[in-house]
Design an enzyme around this catalytic site. Sequence first.
Site: not given
Ligand code: PSU
Length: 308
Positions: A31, A163
């Site tokens: 990604e 996370k």
């Molecule tokens: N994992 C990481 N760093 C990130 C993310 C995931 O180590 O920045 C990002 C991913 O792109 C994931 C996003 O899809 O955070 C989730 O965002 P949200 O909670 O707004 O869907």
Amino acid sequence: MRHNDLVDDPLRIADEVADALADGRPVVALESTIIAHGMPHPRNVETAFALESLIRSGGAVPATVALVDGTLRVGLFDDDIEQLGSTDEVAKVSLRDVGAVLASGRLGATTVAATIFAAHRAGIRVFATGGIGGVHRGDDHDISADLTALGRFPVAVVCAGAKAVLDLPRTLEALETLGVPVLGWRTEAFPEFWTRGADLPVDARVDGADHAAAVLDTHWSAGLTTGAVLGVPIPTGHEADRAVIDAAITDGLAAAEVAGITGSDITPFLLAHIGDATGGASLDANVALVQENANVATEVAVALATTR
Ligand code: PSU
Ligand code: MN
């Protein structure tokens, strides 16, 4: 801009990726939100290149995904990665944003959700990232479209769980509801991103790449069309201090509330805040875990390519 014209399919697969897929050779998707919004410059760009080279050394082809000049690109040039990592104006693109950002021609970084979608369209089955999004804490019903995409597209996401800023029990419940298997890489515990995890169970443990490939291949051969989570614990020695991380998360959530940060800005805000609060320790852990995930994803992609 071509508002009134019929638009061609914007999918653009890099030649190297398309050749590998046509030959049935292993490909690992990556990604770009982690580059543009998840880590500070220049660690982000260094990490993005390091991931690509780890995947190559393991015998697979990397396919980093982003939106560039109105196209959905699977496989980027080095210049694209530099730009994603050093420009302020990069859009964070989840499933709902794909159409608008493509139509605008803006540079867009794909989240786990949009990367799963792009990988599926390209025919890639394995994707490595840091940690998936999920159900946020509290009662504001902020649920990442990463879960939606996992429930909809048959791609295995190799990650250090979700996370730890999230509500992890609710995230696992949501995955169960969507029918998404959560596998543990040589562990029974769901990894908690900066730490290896211990409290929450995975659905099934896998003990190596062949085992993981067999489970995934069987899941899809049986006709299931959902994705899968392969949770890989952060390597021992790179684990962050649990108490320090927990304090930084609590503090970060309070700071986000005070600053009125909501929606898709929450995750980047928290990651930056926790990075500052831990004096960079959380960032070091993040880099270590995503590299481990790229290695495991490569092994699994190689194993899947040989089972076919
Ligand atoms: N994992 C990481 N760093 C990130 C993310 C995931 O180590 O920045 C990002 C991913 O792109 C994931 C996003 O899809 O955070 C989730 O965002 P949200 O909670 O707004 O869907
Ligand atoms: Mn959200």
